[in-house]
Design an enzyme around this catalytic site. Structure first.
Site, PDB file in Angstrom:
ATOM      1  N   GLU A 186      -1.803  -4.787  34.640  1.00  0.00           N
ATOM      2  CA  GLU A 186      -2.957  -4.181  33.974  1.00  0.00           C
ATOM      3  C   GLU A 186      -2.585  -3.606  32.608  1.00  0.00           C
ATOM      4  O   GLU A 186      -3.310  -3.773  31.636  1.00  0.00           O
ATOM      5  CB  GLU A 186      -3.523  -3.075  34.873  1.00  0.00           C
ATOM      6  N   ASP A 187      -1.455  -2.918  32.549  1.00  0.00           N
ATOM      7  CA  ASP A 187      -1.113  -2.203  31.322  1.00  0.00           C
ATOM      8  C   ASP A 187      -0.033  -2.878  30.477  1.00  0.00           C
ATOM      9  O   ASP A 187       0.166  -2.512  29.329  1.00  0.00           O
ATOM     10  CB  ASP A 187      -0.657  -0.766  31.656  1.00  0.00           C
TER      11      ASP A 187
END
Ligand code: MN
Length: 724
Positions: free
Chosen positions: A74-75
């Protein structure tokens, strides 16, 4: 931090797995190397902490590793889920993917943000349904974020806290993770309503201290009593968490002072038997408050919670709650579904996990005949999630409804008027029937119309929730009494016709006055009106009338019989509702069959179970299989013996009789006199001058069978008679 984490991991899972773990740790450190948390510390501390929570909860190796990696896709720039799969395998990749949000869609407007949130939750729920470990990782993640929320901006605090209260705390609750739920709720409470939080906290701190002091002598006494009874156990005072106390005050509109379960005394013992023994000790010493005893051991909550609860009064009249449970139940109460992993090793025969799989087996068996594989899977998932389904409004708000709820239940939950004016519903974009059973993850949209004058009567049979039912009834009750009376009269007529009964015969004042009295109606119009708006069912009324009429008829028949000495009088030429003599309330045409397990006879209390495709199976309520069937409450249906059930039921009785000429004749005479048809008869002599006869005969009801047995017992030659 990394070293400690890896060492602890190695200790639990061995060196080989630890290799993977340290790979994961260095991968996450690389991916997050340029990122900082809001407090300025390196970002990687977050996934490592989440991972350590999971390790402390006793989760398995893939879950702990997934905890380390949970934010990398996600990051991280350019990290794909396929990369994770290549490095750490399918299982870990699935878990990471489950907690990873969908990629952001271009330009963000308010609408797209909301849609995105909806989609993300949908994805999360689906992943949880597939692997329950996903929810545990997600909750550990949320717990750490909430614990470290104080450094964030007020906007972010409010947003996160709201989401936590609306989504994550309920999720924790559904999966029985009480400790995490309480903490998430209290943290959210603190950020969303700082003033209320501060005020309650100050009060609770003082009062709990007072309460604990008040109870300290009771706790001392309890210790002694348990010791005397040879029950090993630990006793502690457990403060209720703040948010639940706050909610309770709001709900009951009372002050903190009036909440007498502000503190509960918790007793943790070794075995289930000890739980009940300890309860006995408590109740023998302190007076229990009526209606406050709950046995969640015999009847666990849907989220697996088990414990005994009781509220008793001490010598000064101060009520206090006592909770009694085993260590394992306690772990389940705190960690819910996660406790399954905790107790994986060295668990006793009936652990939570075993019970869950045996329960799953039952569902599988019940679903065996389902042809639609999607329906099959849906049902399992639905049940797995407990007794509720989570559906979403188009705006992404989560609404929980009992399993089996329909779009109408949803509409009434949103607003009474949306329910009344509901014209049709869309689920996931498609128009569905109003009796569609909502499933978890469904996005439900209600289309209302002002031309829709109000609810339809059919809706009463469709809605699942009591509140929707009540709202519909209220509407009919108030809206038009005249119409209800008219409608009620018609419904009773239709029902009578369906059962081939004549209201001209049944609606005599001596019969219906009895019904009015029983239901507190003052007039016949009241009765019709109630039938009209669904307060009482037409079938219920009809059967009461038939019952009363039958009593009369039976008297007539007996008198006739005395007069004619003929036996035909007992045969009432009544219509047969169903070839089996049983009909399903509300749907008398439905096919029924008898369970082979309990062979019910007319007169036995019975219930029905809706099978898939084979109609309704009918069992005696005391049949041992009923307990199992009851778990699917949705499928249990009310059935009744047709009052005119005159079908052939086979029953066998055993008669012990003096073995002498004429005995057999006497028995036959009794049966002939009662107009009973014998289909089989065998007799053998015993050594001591008696004969054991086995008679199979055709009877219409258990009542008739009892009559036969009692009449036979009256014979001089007969020693004993019983149903085989
Ligand atoms: Mn995270």
């Amino acid at each position: 931090m990394e070293e400690r984490l890896i060492a602890k991991f190695a200790e639990r899972f061995g060196a080989e797995q630890a290799e993977k773990m340290s790979e994961a740790v260095s991968f996450a450190s690389r991916v997050h190397c340029n990122q900082k948390r809001d407090d300025g510390t390196p970002f990687v501390s977050h996934p490592l902490t989440v991972s350590s929570y999971l390790l402390d909860m006793g989760m398995d190796a893939p879950t702990v590793i997934a905890g380390v990696l949970h934010d990398t896709v996600e990051d991280g720039d350019n990290v794909q889920i396929t990369d994770i799969e290549k490095m750490f395998g399918k299982e870990v990749a699935f878990l990471v993917d489950g907690v990873t949000k969908l990629t952001k869609s271009g330009k963000q407007t308010y609408i797209t943000k909301k849609q995105e949130q909806t989609e993300n939750l949908r994805k999360l729920f689906l992943a949880i349904a597939e692997d329950v470990r996903v929810v545990i990782i997600k909750l550990a993640d949320r717990l750490h974020n909430m614990r470290t929320l104080d450094v964030c901006s007020p906007q972010k605090q409010a947003k996160k806290a709201k989401e936590t209260l609306e989504v994550y705390a309920p999720l924790a609750h559904r999966f029985g993770m009480g400790a995490i739920r309480s903490e998430l709720e209290d943290l959210s409470f603190r950020y969303l309503m700082p003033e209320e939080y501060a005020s309650i906290k100050a009060q609770v701190d003082v009062q709990q201290k007072e309460r604990l002091e008040l109870l300290s002598s009771a706790m001392e006494q309890m210790k002694t009593l348990l010791k005397e009874a040879n029950i090993e156990g630990s006793i502690s005072g457990r403060p209720k968490h703040l948010y639940s106390s706050y909610r309770k005050m709001q709900r009951n509109n009372c002050t903190l002072h009036e909440l007498y379960d502000l503190i509960a005394i918790r007793i943790i013992v070794d075995t289930v038997t000890d739980c009940y023994a300890a309860l006995g000790v408590i109740h023998a010493t302190w007076k229990p408050l009526p209606g406050r005893f709950k046995d969640y051991i015999a009847m666990p909550k849907p989220n697996l919670y088990r414990s005994l609860h009781t509220t008793v009064m001490d010598a000064r009249g101060i009520p206090f709650e006592v909770q009694i449970r085993t260590k394992e139940m306690h772990a389940t109460a705190e960690y819910g579904i996660a406790a399954h992993w905790m107790y994986k090793e060295g668990r006793k025969s009936m652990t939570e996990l075993d019970r869950k799989t045996s329960w799953l087996r039952q569902v599988l068996e019940a679903e065996e005949t389902t042809e639609d594989s999607k329906e099959f899977v849906d049902n399992i998932l639905k049940d797995f999630l407990g007794e509720y389904v989570f559906v979403l409004t188009p705006k992404g708000e989560i609404i929980d409804l009992p399993v089996g709820s329909t779009p109408l239940d949803f509409a009434y939950r949103i607003h009474t008027n949306i329910g009344h004016h509901c014209q049709h519903a869309r689920v996931n974009g498609n128009v569905v029937r109003l009796d569609y059973k909502l499933k978890t993850n469904d996005v439900v949209e209600i289309i209302t119309s002002n031309s829709q004058a109000g609810p339809s009567r059919d809706w009463l049979a469709i809605v699942k929730t009591q509140s929707a039912k009540n709202k519909i009834r209220q509407w009919f009750k108030h809206e038009n009494r005249e119409e209800n009376i008219q409608r009620g009269r018609e419904m009773l007529e239709e029902t009578a016709k369906r059962h081939a009964q004549s209201l001209a015969i049944l609606m005599k004042p001596e019969y219906y006055n009895e019904v009015l009295k029983r239901h507190n109606f003052t007039s016949l119009d009241d009765l019709y009106s109630s039938i009209g708006f669904g307060g009482i069912s037409a079938g219920q009324v009809l059967h009461k009338l038939i019952d009363l009429h039958r009593k009369d008829e039976r008297l007539d028949a007996m008198q006739k019989k005395l007069g004619e000495a003929g036996s035909e009088a007992l045969k009432r030429p009544l219509h047969r509702a169903n070839p089996k003599g049983v009909y399903v309330l509300g749907d008398p045409g439905m096919a029924v069959f008898f369970g082979n397990c309990c062979n019910p006879l007319p007169g036995d209390p019975i219930i029905g179970y809706v099978t898939r495709g084979r109609g309704v199976s009918v069992h005696r309520t005391d049949c041992k299989n009923v307990q199992t069937l009851m778990q699917e409450e949705d499928r249990i249906i009310e059935v009744e013996w047709a009052v005119d059930a005159r079908t052939d039921f086979s029953a066998t009785i055993r008669v012990f009789i003096e073995d002498q000429p004429g005995s057999l004749l006497e028995v036959s005479k009794v049966l002939l006199g009662l107009n009973v048809n014998m289909t089989d008869l065998s007799s053998r002599s015993t050594d001591d001058g008696y004969a054991a006869m086995e008679i199979t005969c055709t009877v219409a009801s258990s009542e008739q069978l009892s009559t036969i047995i009692s009449n036979l017992k009256k014979l001089r030659q007969v020693v004993d008679v019983f149903r085989v």
